[in-house]
Write a protein that holds these residues in place. Structure first.
Motif, PDB file in Angstrom:
ATOM      1  N   PHE A 132      11.886  20.949  -3.471  1.00 43.43           N
ATOM      2  CA  PHE A 132      12.013  21.822  -4.347  1.00 43.43           C
ATOM      3  C   PHE A 132      10.778  21.917  -5.220  1.00 43.43           C
ATOM      4  N   GLN A 135       8.486  23.832  -2.596  1.00 41.04           N
ATOM      5  CA  GLN A 135       9.105  24.920  -1.828  1.00 41.04           C
ATOM      6  C   GLN A 135       8.182  25.826  -1.170  1.00 41.04           C
ATOM      7  N   GLN A 136       7.212  26.121  -1.959  1.00 42.11           N
ATOM      8  CA  GLN A 136       6.251  27.196  -1.263  1.00 42.11           C
ATOM      9  C   GLN A 136       5.787  26.923   0.057  1.00 42.11           C
ATOM     10  N   PRO A 142      16.156  20.989   1.958  1.00 37.26           N
ATOM     11  CA  PRO A 142      16.669  20.946   0.549  1.00 37.26           C
ATOM     12  C   PRO A 142      17.572  20.024   0.222  1.00 37.26           C
ATOM     13  N   GLY A 183      25.179  22.502  -6.761  1.00 37.56           N
ATOM     14  CA  GLY A 183      24.290  22.581  -5.589  1.00 37.56           C
ATOM     15  C   GLY A 183      24.327  22.081  -4.502  1.00 37.56           C
ATOM     16  N   ASP A 190      23.390  32.308  -9.340  1.00 38.81           N
ATOM     17  CA  ASP A 190      21.965  32.976  -9.527  1.00 38.81           C
ATOM     18  C   ASP A 190      21.030  32.012 -10.739  1.00 38.81           C
ATOM     19  N   PHE A 192      19.902  29.010 -10.726  1.00 38.31           N
ATOM     20  CA  PHE A 192      18.826  27.994 -10.276  1.00 38.31           C
ATOM     21  C   PHE A 192      18.408  28.469  -8.922  1.00 38.31           C
ATOM     22  N   HIS A 193      17.424  27.965  -8.176  1.00 36.73           N
ATOM     23  CA  HIS A 193      17.111  28.261  -6.920  1.00 36.73           C
ATOM     24  C   HIS A 193      17.448  26.922  -6.190  1.00 36.73           C
ATOM     25  N   ASP A 194      18.920  27.019  -5.844  1.00 39.20           N
ATOM     26  CA  ASP A 194      19.341  25.768  -5.197  1.00 39.20           C
ATOM     27  C   ASP A 194      19.205  25.636  -3.522  1.00 39.20           C
ATOM     28  N   CYS A 195      18.921  26.713  -2.965  1.00 37.18           N
ATOM     29  CA  CYS A 195      18.445  26.891  -1.532  1.00 37.18           C
ATOM     30  C   CYS A 195      19.679  26.315  -0.634  1.00 37.18           C
ATOM     31  N   ASN A 196      21.074  26.556  -0.925  1.00 32.13           N
ATOM     32  CA  ASN A 196      22.131  25.836  -0.315  1.00 32.13           C
ATOM     33  C   ASN A 196      23.195  26.659   0.667  1.00 32.13           C
ATOM     34  N   GLU A 197      22.465  27.885   0.934  1.00 38.37           N
ATOM     35  CA  GLU A 197      23.299  28.893   1.590  1.00 38.37           C
ATOM     36  C   GLU A 197      24.060  28.281   2.949  1.00 38.37           C
TER      37      GLU A 197
END
Ligand code: R1P
Ligand code: URA
Length: 297
Positions: A132, A135-136, A142, A183, A190, A192-197
């Motif tokens: 995190f 991330q860029q 994650p 997470g 929406d 937090f950026h959890d990147c958990n899809e």
């Protein structure tokens, strides 16, 4: 419900145990998250000898079940609470420890609310903070999935046999011990950026996970790494875990409160019986199984 000690011999033994237990928790322990669950389970003890709520929220209830000392400890939520509980119990209890976690979980297999999951093994799901930060650049994954740690096979077998009597299906498999309810259990949102899809799918595919919760891996890990009487002896802690399915993560259905309350009542005897069969009383219960193959500290 269970045999009370009625003979003169039994009375004498019980009072020695009772004196001992006023200071300590027992070698056979059920640990749960919810203090309400602990109190419901404690109603099936034959006798309560000790109760303590700590200012950090741990509830310990120690009593007798079928002439055997047994404790119920509610620890709250998460792996750091499990770590406190196991380490501090190990510090104050002599001899081997048998610990059953009786918790709840979200199912990521075909087990539905009201079914029971037996954790044959567990793994940790940890948020990778570096991902995190970076991330860029998209460094690493994650979430980090640890390897699997097995439960104690004999205690697990006894627990599974008992749970067959409770109603609902009993499903065995690997359980993911997440470091968050949100997470790292793949809950989407929406805020937090959890990147958990893809996380639930990954847990299923890479570890064969059937359920997600928040304590089992820490319990199995500490049991696995516990030292024996001497360092070359087997671990002094043996552990197993049964979980009521509270949520079906695929269909988004949830257990009805009256069903979970009934299942806790019905499962309690199975959990207690598994512990008592696994570690039968010897030597008045003060030092179970002295000199046996499984020697504790
Ligand atoms: C989350 O609601 C809590 O429920 C599960 C999770 O592991 C977490 O502690 O277990 P318990 O029902 O034992 O608390
Ligand atoms: N406990 C958890 O940790 N997750 C669930 O989905 C249900 C219970």
């Amino acid at each position: 419900m269970g045999a009370r000690t009625t003979s003169r011999h039994g009375q004498a033994k019980a009072s020695k145990i009772e004196k001992y237990l006023m200071k300590d928790i027992a070698n056979r322990i059920v640990t749960v998250g919810d203090p309400q669950r602990a109190r419901i389970m404690a109603q099936q003890l034959d006798k309560i000898l000790f109760e303590h709520t700590s200012h950090r929220g741990f509830l310990t209830i120690t009593g007798m079940y079928q002439g055997v000392p047994l404790s119920i400890v509610a620890i709250g939520m998460g792996l750091s609470m499990m770590d406190f509980f196991v380490r501090e119990t190990r510090m104050v209890v002599h001899g081997p420890l048998a610990i059953v976690r009786f918790g709840s979980c979200g199912s990521i297999c075909d087990a539905m609310p009201g079914d029971v999951i037996i954790a044959e093994s567990a793994f940790a799901i940890s948020r990778n903070y570096e991902y995190f930060q970076q991330q860029q650049q998209g460094v690493g994954e994650p979430y980090v999935l640890s390897s699997l740690v097995k439960s104690d096979p004999e205690l697990t077998r006894l627990l599974r046999d008992g749970m067959g009597m409770v109603g609902g299906r009993v499903v065995g498999g690997a359980v993911g011990n997440a470091d968050s309810f949100y997470g790292s259990q793949g809950r989407l949102g929406d805020d937090f950026h959890d990147c958990n899809e893809g996380l639930v799918k990954r847990a299923r595919e890479e570890r064969g996970a059937v359920a997600l919760e928040m304590e089992s891996h820490m319990l199995f890990h500490l049991a696995q790494t516990s030292t024996g009487a001497q360092n070359d002896r087997p671990p002094s802690i043996r552990a197993a875990c049964a979980l009521l399915v509270f949520a079906d993560r695929s269909g988004n259905s949830f257990i009805e409160p009256q069903v979970s309350a009934r299942m806790v009542v019905e499962a309690t005897k199975s959990v207690f019986d598994a512990l008592v069969k696994f570690m039968p009383i010897q030597d008045g219960g003060l030092h179970p199984e002295p000199g046996s193959v499984w020697e504790g500290k």
